[in-house]
Structures are given as structure tokens and as C-alpha cells.
Scaffold this active site. Structure first.
Site, PDB file in Angstrom:
ATOM      1  N   LYS A  22       0.812  -1.236   0.009  1.00  0.00           N
ATOM      2  CA  LYS A  22      -0.124   0.073   0.018  1.00  0.00           C
ATOM      3  C   LYS A  22       0.809   1.063  -0.019  1.00  0.00           C
ATOM      4  O   LYS A  22       0.741   2.269  -0.713  1.00  0.00           O
ATOM      5  CB  LYS A  22      -0.874  -0.027   1.213  1.00  0.00           C
ATOM      6  CG  LYS A  22      -1.499   1.386   1.858  1.00  0.00           C
ATOM      7  CD  LYS A  22      -2.429   1.305   2.783  1.00  0.00           C
ATOM      8  CE  LYS A  22      -1.848   1.470   4.050  1.00  0.00           C
ATOM      9  NZ  LYS A  22      -1.599   2.845   4.396  1.00  0.00           N
ATOM     10  N   ASN A  23       1.900   1.174   0.821  1.00  0.00           N
ATOM     11  CA  ASN A  23       2.572   2.368   1.139  1.00  0.00           C
ATOM     12  C   ASN A  23       3.790   2.698   0.077  1.00  0.00           C
ATOM     13  O   ASN A  23       4.032   3.947  -0.050  1.00  0.00           O
ATOM     14  CB  ASN A  23       3.486   2.672   2.370  1.00  0.00           C
ATOM     15  CG  ASN A  23       2.275   2.592   3.520  1.00  0.00           C
ATOM     16  OD1 ASN A  23       1.053   3.208   3.186  1.00  0.00           O
ATOM     17  ND2 ASN A  23       2.757   2.707   5.031  1.00  0.00           N
ATOM     18  N   CYS A 117      -4.173  12.733  13.400  1.00  0.00           N
ATOM     19  CA  CYS A 117      -5.052  11.366  13.245  1.00  0.00           C
ATOM     20  C   CYS A 117      -4.599  10.652  14.623  1.00  0.00           C
ATOM     21  O   CYS A 117      -4.114  10.861  15.432  1.00  0.00           O
ATOM     22  CB  CYS A 117      -4.809  10.696  12.017  1.00  0.00           C
ATOM     23  SG  CYS A 117      -3.078  10.065  12.135  1.00  0.00           S
ATOM     24  N   ARG A 122       1.031  14.341  13.160  1.00  0.00           N
ATOM     25  CA  ARG A 122       1.303  14.278  11.574  1.00  0.00           C
ATOM     26  C   ARG A 122       1.549  15.652  10.946  1.00  0.00           C
ATOM     27  O   ARG A 122       0.750  16.101   9.934  1.00  0.00           O
ATOM     28  CB  ARG A 122       0.405  13.582  10.954  1.00  0.00           C
ATOM     29  CG  ARG A 122      -0.119  12.271  11.874  1.00  0.00           C
ATOM     30  CD  ARG A 122      -0.268  10.993  11.359  1.00  0.00           C
ATOM     31  NE  ARG A 122       0.515  10.513  10.240  1.00  0.00           N
ATOM     32  CZ  ARG A 122       0.334   9.673   9.409  1.00  0.00           C
ATOM     33  NH1 ARG A 122      -0.923   9.237   9.738  1.00  0.00           N
ATOM     34  NH2 ARG A 122       1.057   9.257   8.510  1.00  0.00           N
ATOM     35  N   ASP A 308       4.863   0.801  12.065  1.00  0.00           N
ATOM     36  CA  ASP A 308       3.657   0.190  11.573  1.00  0.00           C
ATOM     37  C   ASP A 308       3.551  -1.326  11.884  1.00  0.00           C
ATOM     38  O   ASP A 308       2.343  -1.972  11.579  1.00  0.00           O
ATOM     39  CB  ASP A 308       3.707   0.355  10.189  1.00  0.00           C
ATOM     40  CG  ASP A 308       3.524   1.520   9.509  1.00  0.00           C
ATOM     41  OD1 ASP A 308       3.182   2.450  10.250  1.00  0.00           O
ATOM     42  OD2 ASP A 308       3.802   1.838   8.362  1.00  0.00           O
ATOM     43  N   ARG A 400      -8.809  -0.527   5.278  1.00  0.00           N
ATOM     44  CA  ARG A 400      -8.056   0.640   4.670  1.00  0.00           C
ATOM     45  C   ARG A 400      -6.571   0.013   4.050  1.00  0.00           C
ATOM     46  O   ARG A 400      -5.899   0.528   3.226  1.00  0.00           O
ATOM     47  CB  ARG A 400      -7.549   1.884   5.757  1.00  0.00           C
ATOM     48  CG  ARG A 400      -8.804   2.474   5.718  1.00  0.00           C
ATOM     49  CD  ARG A 400      -8.342   3.562   6.562  1.00  0.00           C
ATOM     50  NE  ARG A 400      -7.291   4.251   6.007  1.00  0.00           N
ATOM     51  CZ  ARG A 400      -6.291   5.323   6.820  1.00  0.00           C
ATOM     52  NH1 ARG A 400      -6.823   5.641   7.943  1.00  0.00           N
ATOM     53  NH2 ARG A 400      -5.614   5.888   6.080  1.00  0.00           N
TER      54      ARG A 400
HETATM   55  N1  EPU Z   1       7.377  14.600  10.901  1.00  0.00           N
HETATM   56  C1  EPU Z   1       7.722  15.762  11.066  1.00  0.00           C
HETATM   57  N2  EPU Z   1       7.393  16.743  10.085  1.00  0.00           N
HETATM   58  C2  EPU Z   1       7.039  16.372   8.982  1.00  0.00           C
HETATM   59  C3  EPU Z   1       6.805  15.150   8.682  1.00  0.00           C
HETATM   60  C4  EPU Z   1       6.786  14.195   9.521  1.00  0.00           C
HETATM   61  O1  EPU Z   1       7.943  16.052  12.126  1.00  0.00           O
HETATM   62  O2  EPU Z   1       6.937  17.232   8.028  1.00  0.00           O
HETATM   63  C5  EPU Z   1       7.564  13.489  11.857  1.00  0.00           C
HETATM   64  C6  EPU Z   1       6.211  12.701  12.123  1.00  0.00           C
HETATM   65  O3  EPU Z   1       5.237  13.387  12.874  1.00  0.00           O
HETATM   66  C7  EPU Z   1       6.818  11.290  12.598  1.00  0.00           C
HETATM   67  C8  EPU Z   1       7.917  11.119  11.831  1.00  0.00           C
HETATM   68  O4  EPU Z   1       8.453  12.647  11.272  1.00  0.00           O
HETATM   69  O5  EPU Z   1       7.105  11.578  13.961  1.00  0.00           O
HETATM   70  C9  EPU Z   1       7.900  10.344  10.566  1.00  0.00           C
HETATM   71  O6  EPU Z   1       6.838  10.418   9.986  1.00  0.00           O
HETATM   72  P1  EPU Z   1       6.756  10.349   8.382  1.00  0.00           P
HETATM   73  O7  EPU Z   1       6.681  11.714   7.491  1.00  0.00           O
HETATM   74  O8  EPU Z   1       7.733   9.464   7.747  1.00  0.00           O
HETATM   75  O9  EPU Z   1       5.397   9.534   8.117  1.00  0.00           O
HETATM   76  P2  EPU Z   1       4.608   9.462   7.010  1.00  0.00           P
HETATM   77  O10 EPU Z   1       5.400   9.611   5.638  1.00  0.00           O
HETATM   78  O11 EPU Z   1       3.248  10.367   6.988  1.00  0.00           O
HETATM   79  C10 EPU Z   1       4.739   6.954   6.300  1.00  0.00           C
HETATM   80  C11 EPU Z   1       3.467   5.774   6.096  1.00  0.00           C
HETATM   81  C12 EPU Z   1       3.147   5.688   7.555  1.00  0.00           C
HETATM   82  C13 EPU Z   1       4.347   5.132   8.484  1.00  0.00           C
HETATM   83  C14 EPU Z   1       5.246   6.404   8.176  1.00  0.00           C
HETATM   84  C15 EPU Z   1       6.627   5.973   9.231  1.00  0.00           C
HETATM   85  C16 EPU Z   1       2.672   5.995   3.805  1.00  0.00           C
HETATM   86  C17 EPU Z   1       1.273   6.382   3.233  1.00  0.00           C
HETATM   87  N3  EPU Z   1       2.426   6.264   5.229  1.00  0.00           N
HETATM   88  O12 EPU Z   1       3.839   7.958   7.034  1.00  0.00           O
HETATM   89  O13 EPU Z   1       2.222   4.440   7.424  1.00  0.00           O
HETATM   90  O14 EPU Z   1       3.713   5.009   9.808  1.00  0.00           O
HETATM   91  O15 EPU Z   1       5.523   6.620   7.049  1.00  0.00           O
HETATM   92  O16 EPU Z   1       7.217   4.751   8.773  1.00  0.00           O
HETATM   93  O17 EPU Z   1       3.498   5.696   3.634  1.00  0.00           O
HETATM   94  C18 EPU Z   1       0.448   2.841   7.875  1.00  0.00           C
HETATM   95  O18 EPU Z   1       0.484   2.352   6.852  1.00  0.00           O
HETATM   96  O19 EPU Z   1      -0.387   2.537   8.909  1.00  0.00           O
HETATM   97  C19 EPU Z   1       1.181   4.375   8.222  1.00  0.00           C
HETATM   98  C20 EPU Z   1       0.783   5.165   9.159  1.00  0.00           C
END
Ligand code: EPU
Length: 421
Positions: A22-23, A117, A122, A308, A400
Site C-alpha cells: 500500500k505505502n 489522526c 502528523r 507500523d 484501509r
Molecule cells: N514528521 C515531522 N514533520 C514532517 C513530517 C513528519 O516532524 O513534515 C514526523 C512525524 O510526525 C513522525 C516522523 O516524522 O514523527 C515520521 O513521519 P513520516 O513523515 O515518515 O510519516 P509519513 O510519511 O506521513 C509513512 C507511512 C506511515 C508510516 C510512516 C513511518 C505512508 C502512506 N504512510 O507516513 O504508514 O507509519 O511513514 O514509517 O507511507 C500505515 O501504513 O499505517 C502508516 C501510518
């Protein structure tokens, strides 16, 4: 709304197959906005999140359809609309990954600022910091982020934050940089396999990206990207969830389409618990036949133990012979499953980003509520071994991210019924 009725106590035996990730699929689908011509994506799972992104892409002028073989075909037909509205972004936070492609290809993007969320705040500050470095003007208007740039120029961008890098932030900046003038270097880039898969897709479309999978990604801008055919990588989180499902039931199953090289930290922790994980010709054999050892688990960016799978390993450790410690270093508030697992007889105590898990001899079925994708998966795992029946409501959270999970687990011996609430 659907719910699951799960009768616990059946050992899982047989074979299971992991679906496409998915991701990995979601950002690649968004990246099709950058291209001329058609993209054919193979192995895209049939999930609610994929449907939601298809819906958003259609609003943004991308024709997104499944063909007779089940491949997802994506083709940009109209570049007028650049607005990802709150209604869809709030349903699926990954919608933010249209931001980089819209900005790079259409010179503007208006994307609703995703709210928090169940797993935490986030923020998207790092995404915006990176896009600004490439030359975007960024403004927040009525809850929407407006981005504009007459021209994007390559730059040096640092994407490390207080919790490590950002996966979708790296994806957004990398996608935008493919069509920028000159070279971009992303330092502190996310190393997750999903970022590599996105870079591989973009390179197949004519992008010039090197260093994916390391913390330093270099992108040489090109003037145009064409479509391509791409198969998404197997879902490492689904694979890990299935491994834990087998382990928690003291089962024995072979899991195919499983990239163990993407799961080294998970396999390491499962072996420490006493689960047998072995590579076989037809897949990865997982089996468990004795009381589990307690362990410590700390979630970290890749290649560390994935956040995850934190909820799922917690369900497993509830049954270990002693006290385990789980520390969440990516999303320190990602613990909605703790109270629900305690309803099933677990002994969990949360202290900030740490959960102390006192192993118990058995879990007991109870009515519980799904409230986030991975937390819900943990409840399914706990229910597989709990004594009696567990009723999990709001299983749309599970849908999802896991395609027909009840059918696939039932095929190896589970007893899960999907009923209307
Ligand atoms: N963060 C910041 N600033 C930003 C972005 C992120 O401080 O601008 C922080 C977040 O709050 C968190 C950390 O950085 O503490 C990592 O977040 P990341 O941005 O890597 O998460 P994401 O890219 O939004 C993806 C996956 C998530 C998974 C995370 C971490 C997708 C669609 N989502 O989210 O997957 O938990 O990386 O590996 O790829 C799931 O599949 O259940 C899921 C939540």
C-alpha cells in the site's frame, strides 16, 4: 458498518501470500501526475486507501482505472484542477503526496492541510521546507496549503526532523525535483523500501535519481517524464503482520511474496522471542511451538523495527513469559491499542512513549473497537488466540490496509466472520 466476530484458539497452518505494498503504491500513483503517457501499475492491492487516492486523482484530471488483469492504469487527461480538498485529505493523510507532483508539473498546488489522526499530530513542515528550498511560495489559506512556483530549481535539502526523516516528505521533494532545473540533493532522506520503489518507478519514466535507499538522494532534473510499467514491491508490513499472526497462534505457515531483506529487524525480534523463521524455496516458513521469551522492541526509521508493526508485536508480547518493553520513537502517541488489548486481559502500562508489557498466560475475547489501521490489526491478532469470541467493531480501519484479511486468515484455519453492525 462491518464488524468481525473472531473465535480464538485456532492454529494457523498452510500458505499465505503477501500482496503489493500500500505505502509503495500510493506515492507511485501520485507520481503519475508528473508524467506524459500511460502508467501501468502491477500488484496494487485492492484497498480502501487505493480507492480514495484513485478518487482524488480523478478529481485532479488523472484517468485511473483497473484493467481486466487487475493492473491499475493511470493517465493524465486534464491539468486544470490542482486542488486536493479537505474531504479526501482528511480521510487519507497520504493524499499529501500529490503536493510535490502538482507543484512540479502544474506549477501550483492547493492541498488541504491534513489534521492529526489517531497516531499523532502528523505535521508536514518538512515537506514544505523541502519544496520551499526548490523555489515554491507557500501560504496557508483557509486550511489549505497553497504552493506556487514559476520554476523549480534544484537545491540542497535537509529532511531530518526530531523523529528522524520523513517518508512521504522525501517522496514529495524527490518527485518535485525530477522536473526541477538542475540538481537536487536530499540529505537526511528516508531510506524505506517504499522510497526506493518510487525512485525506481520514476527512473523507469525517465527521471535521473541516484542514492535511493541511502540518506543522500541526488536528483538531476529532466524536462519531461513518460509513463512506464512497474510492479510494486510486496507489502513488508502485511508480511510482518502475517508472520505475527502465525506466531501468536503457535502455527506453522509458509508466507510467499515476502521480502525478508525488507524485514530484517522484524525477523531479528521474532527470533529473539523464539519464533522460527526460515527461508524456503517457496517462501518464508514461520512457526512457533513454545511459550515466547520477553524482549525489548524500539521502533526506528528503516532499517530499524517499523512503527507500523509496533501494535502487532505488542499483541504477541502480551503472551510472553515475562516482562517486555516497547518504545515508540516515530509516533510517540501511537498507542490507541493499549486500552483495547487491556480489555482482552493484557497487562500493559503506558509511560510516555514506552509500554511495559507484563506477559499473561491467556487473552480473553471481548468487544473492542478498531480505531486506526495497525492498532486494528493488533486486535485481530490478539483475537486469534483469545479464549472465546472477540467482536471488533469499525473494521473499515482494517480494510484501509489489508485486503480481505478475514478470508485470507480463514483459509489457513482462523475463524473470522464479517457481519453488519
Ligand atoms: N514528521 C515531522 N514533520 C514532517 C513530517 C513528519 O516532524 O513534515 C514526523 C512525524 O510526525 C513522525 C516522523 O516524522 O514523527 C515520521 O513521519 P513520516 O513523515 O515518515 O510519516 P509519513 O510519511 O506521513 C509513512 C507511512 C506511515 C508510516 C510512516 C513511518 C505512508 C502512506 N504512510 O507516513 O504508514 O507509519 O511513514 O514509517 O507511507 C500505515 O501504513 O499505517 C502508516 C501510518
Amino acid at each position: 458498518m462491518d464488524q468481525f466476530l473472531i473465535n480464538g484458539g485456532q492454529r494457523l497452518r498452510g500458505s499465505l501470500t503477501v500482496n503489493g505494498s500500500k505505502n509503495a503504491a500510493l506515492p507511485i500513483m501520485a507520481a503519475s501526475i508528473l508524467t506524459e503517457g500511460e502508467t501501468v501499475l502491477k500488484g496494487v492491492p485492492n484497498l480502501d486507501d487505493v480507492q480514495t487516492l484513485c478518487h482524488l486523482l480523478k478529481q485532479l484530471g488523472v484517468n485511473a482505472t483497473r484493467d481486466a488483469e487487475g493492473d491499475l492504469r493511470l493517465k493524465v487527461e486534464d491539468e486544470m484542477n490542482c486542488h486536493a480538498e479537505y474531504d479526501l485529505v482528511r480521510r487519507m493523510r497520504a493524499s499529501v503526496c500529490v503536493m510535490g507532483p502538482l507543484l512540479a508539473k502544474r506549477r501550483q498546488a492547493r492541498v488541504a492541510l491534513p489534521g492529526g489522526c489517531n497516531i499523532g499530530d502528523r505535521p508536514v513542515n518538512l515537506h514544505l521546507q523541502g519544496l520551499k528550498a526548490l523555489g515554491a511560495d507557500v501560504e496557508l489559506v483557509s486550511g489549505d496549503i497553497h504552493l506556487k512556483a514559476k520554476k523549480l530549481r534544484g537545491a540542497e535539502v535537509f529532511l531530518g526532523g526530531p523523529f528522524g526523516s520523513t517518508v512521504l516528505g522525501t517522496a514529495n521533494v524527490m518527485m518535485a525535483a525530477t522536473l526541477a532545473e538542475g540538481a537536487t540533493v536530499i540529505e537526511g532522506a528516508a531510506c524505506e523500501p517504499e522510497v526506493i520503489d518510487l525512485a525506481d518507478y520514476l527512473n523507469a519514466c525517465g527521471a535521473r535519481i541516484i542514492g535511493q535507499g541511502t540518506t543522500r538522494i541526488k536528483i538531476e532534473g529532466v524536462s519531461e517524464l513518460h509513463g512506464s510499467e512497474h510492479t510494486v514491491i510486496p507489502d513488508r508490513i502485511e508480511a510482518g503482520t502475517l508472520m505475527i499472526a502465525v506466531a501468536i497462534t503457535n502455527g506453522d505457515a509458509v508466507i510467499s511474496n515476502c521480502r525478508v531483506d525488507h524485514l530484517l529487524a522484524v525477523v531479528d525480534r521474532l527470533r529473539a522471542v523464539g519464533v522460527i523463521v526460515e527461508k524456503k524455496a517457496d517462501g518464508t516458513q514461520v512457526s512457533s511451538s513454545r511459550r515466547l521469551e520477553p524482549i525489548t522492541v524500539t521502533t526506528q526509521p528503516y532499517p530499524g523495527f517499523p512503527t507500523d508493526l509496533q501494535a502487532q508485536i505488542m499483541a504477541l508480547l502480551c503472551l510472553a513469559d515475562g516482562n517486555s518493553i516497547i518504545t515508540e520513537k516515530i509516533f510517540p502517541d501511537r498507542f490507541v491499542h493499549v486500552a483495547e488489548l487491556n480489555r482482552m486481559g493484557a497487562k500493559l502500562r503506558k509511560e510516555g512513549p514506552v509500554v511495559l508489557v507484563e506477559g499473561v498466560k491467556r487473552l480473553v475475547g471481548a468487544p473492542v473497537m478498531a480505531s486506526d489501521l495497525r492498532a486494528s490489526a493488533a486486535l485481530v491478532l490478539a483475537a486469534l488466540i483469545a479464549k472465546g469470541q472477540t467482536r471488533i467493531s469499525r473494521v473499515y480501519h482494517i480494510d484501509r490496509g489489508y485486503e480481505s484479511i478475514e478470508k485470507r486468515l480463514n483459509a489457513v484455519g482462523a475463524d473470522i466472520k464479517r457481519v453488519q453492525e
